[in-house]
Design a protein around this motif. Structure first.
Motif, PDB file in Angstrom:
ATOM      1  N   HIS A  73      -7.161  -2.150  -2.006  1.00 19.30           N
ATOM      2  CA  HIS A  73      -5.730  -2.348  -1.736  1.00 19.30           C
ATOM      3  C   HIS A  73      -5.384  -2.086  -0.266  1.00 19.30           C
ATOM      4  CE1 HIS A  73      -4.983   2.067  -3.210  1.00 19.30           C
ATOM      5  NE2 HIS A  73      -5.051   2.053  -1.893  1.00 19.30           N
ATOM      6  N   HIS A 130       0.832  -1.205   0.000  1.00 17.98           N
ATOM      7  CA  HIS A 130       0.000   0.000   0.000  1.00 17.98           C
ATOM      8  C   HIS A 130       0.870   1.259   0.000  1.00 17.98           C
ATOM      9  CE1 HIS A 130      -3.888   1.934   1.858  1.00 17.98           C
ATOM     10  NE2 HIS A 130      -3.536   2.474   0.714  1.00 17.98           N
ATOM     11  N   HIS A 146      -3.225   9.643   1.090  1.00 21.22           N
ATOM     12  CA  HIS A 146      -2.465   8.563   1.725  1.00 21.22           C
ATOM     13  C   HIS A 146      -1.589   9.071   2.860  1.00 21.22           C
ATOM     14  CE1 HIS A 146      -3.922   6.096  -1.611  1.00 21.22           C
ATOM     15  NE2 HIS A 146      -3.728   5.101  -0.762  1.00 21.22           N
ATOM     16  N   TRP A 171     -10.294   1.734  -0.292  1.00 21.04           N
ATOM     17  CA  TRP A 171      -9.913   1.057  -1.529  1.00 21.04           C
ATOM     18  C   TRP A 171      -9.561  -0.400  -1.154  1.00 21.04           C
ATOM     19  CZ3 TRP A 171      -7.770   3.180  -6.480  1.00 21.04           C
ATOM     20  CH2 TRP A 171      -8.150   4.509  -6.704  1.00 21.04           C
ATOM     21  N   ASP A 193      -9.086   4.712   4.527  1.00 23.88           N
ATOM     22  CA  ASP A 193      -8.989   4.295   3.127  1.00 23.88           C
ATOM     23  C   ASP A 193      -9.821   3.022   2.962  1.00 23.88           C
ATOM     24  OD1 ASP A 193      -8.168   3.467   0.581  1.00 23.88           O
ATOM     25  OD2 ASP A 193      -6.035   3.805   0.973  1.00 23.88           O
ATOM     26  N   TRP A 247     -13.011   6.806   0.290  1.00 18.53           N
ATOM     27  CA  TRP A 247     -12.529   7.220   1.602  1.00 18.53           C
ATOM     28  C   TRP A 247     -13.699   7.590   2.507  1.00 18.53           C
ATOM     29  CZ3 TRP A 247      -7.176   7.250   2.126  1.00 18.53           C
ATOM     30  CH2 TRP A 247      -6.460   7.127   0.925  1.00 18.53           C
TER      31      TRP A 247
END
Ligand SMILES: [Fe+2]
Length: 207
Positions: free
Chosen positions: A175, A37, A89, A173, A171, A138
């Protein structure tokens, strides 16, 4: 000593260090997940951004200015996406900490209670936003005027573009959790809320 050419080519948009070791969030988020990540996805956004802005009017601007300067502009989508993902991020890593969760300090807790009734209600709303964000995106705790609010954004979108001040983010996502939780996004969200969420960071952002 760096040559002039190397200094001119050096991007101001460098990958920031993680605020802890890659193993620090284990077992909630494994070192393997962080390795991909942070080391692949986050790094990729930063590197793409550096390439995209090289030689443009955005080359030397701070991330926030690039984000607000490209939001909603169809011909700047790639720059926006990579700038916003770089910012999101960095903000996400700091929204987590080893042995996080628990209770926010008094000033933030009062603000949360004024806006949501209880801390539990706030966490429940945050979990629901994170769970119901369809596809990548998010969940955020933000300041909007006098109130705190929970909201969700899709893909790279970030509340900075609508004048709200982010306090924390999660997060969602794939991933962020797939190696550890596969399709069990709800388990990832509740583990983050209970064990990793960095309320001190939220309190600092509240100012
Ligand atoms: Fe991510």
């Amino acid at each position: 000593m760096m040559s002039n050419e190397r200094i001119q080519n050096a991007s101001p948009h460098a990958l920031p260090s993680l605020p802890y070791a890659e193993t620090a969030l284990d077992p909630v988020i494994s070192a393997k997940t962080i390795g991909f990540h942070y080391g692949k996805h986050h790094k990729g956004y930063v590197e793409n951004l550096s390439k995209l802005v090289a030689g443009t009017e955005f080359a030397d601007l701070p991330l926030e200015r690039i984000i607000t300067g490209t939001a909603g502009k169809a011909d700047k989508t790639a720059i926006f996406n990579n700038a916003a993902q770089s910012w999101n991020h960095s903000f996400y890593w700091r929204s987590l900490k080893p042995k996080g969760g628990g209770e926010p300090r008094a000033a933030l807790k009062q603000k949360i209670e004024a806006s949501f009734g209880t801390l539990e209600a706030c966490k429940k709303e945050l979990a629901a936003a994170a769970l119901t964000q369809f596809g990548s995106g998010w969940a955020w705790l933000v300041v909007d005027g006098e109130k705190l609010k929970v909201l969700k954004t899709g893909n790279a979108d970030v509340p900075l573009t609508t004048g709200m001040k982010p306090l924390l983010t999660i997060d969602v996502w794939e991933h962020a959790y797939y190696l550890d939780y596969q399709n069990r996004r709800a388990d990832y969200i509740s583990a983050v809320l209970e064990k990793l969420l960095n309320w001190d960071f939220a309190a600092e952002n509240l100012g």
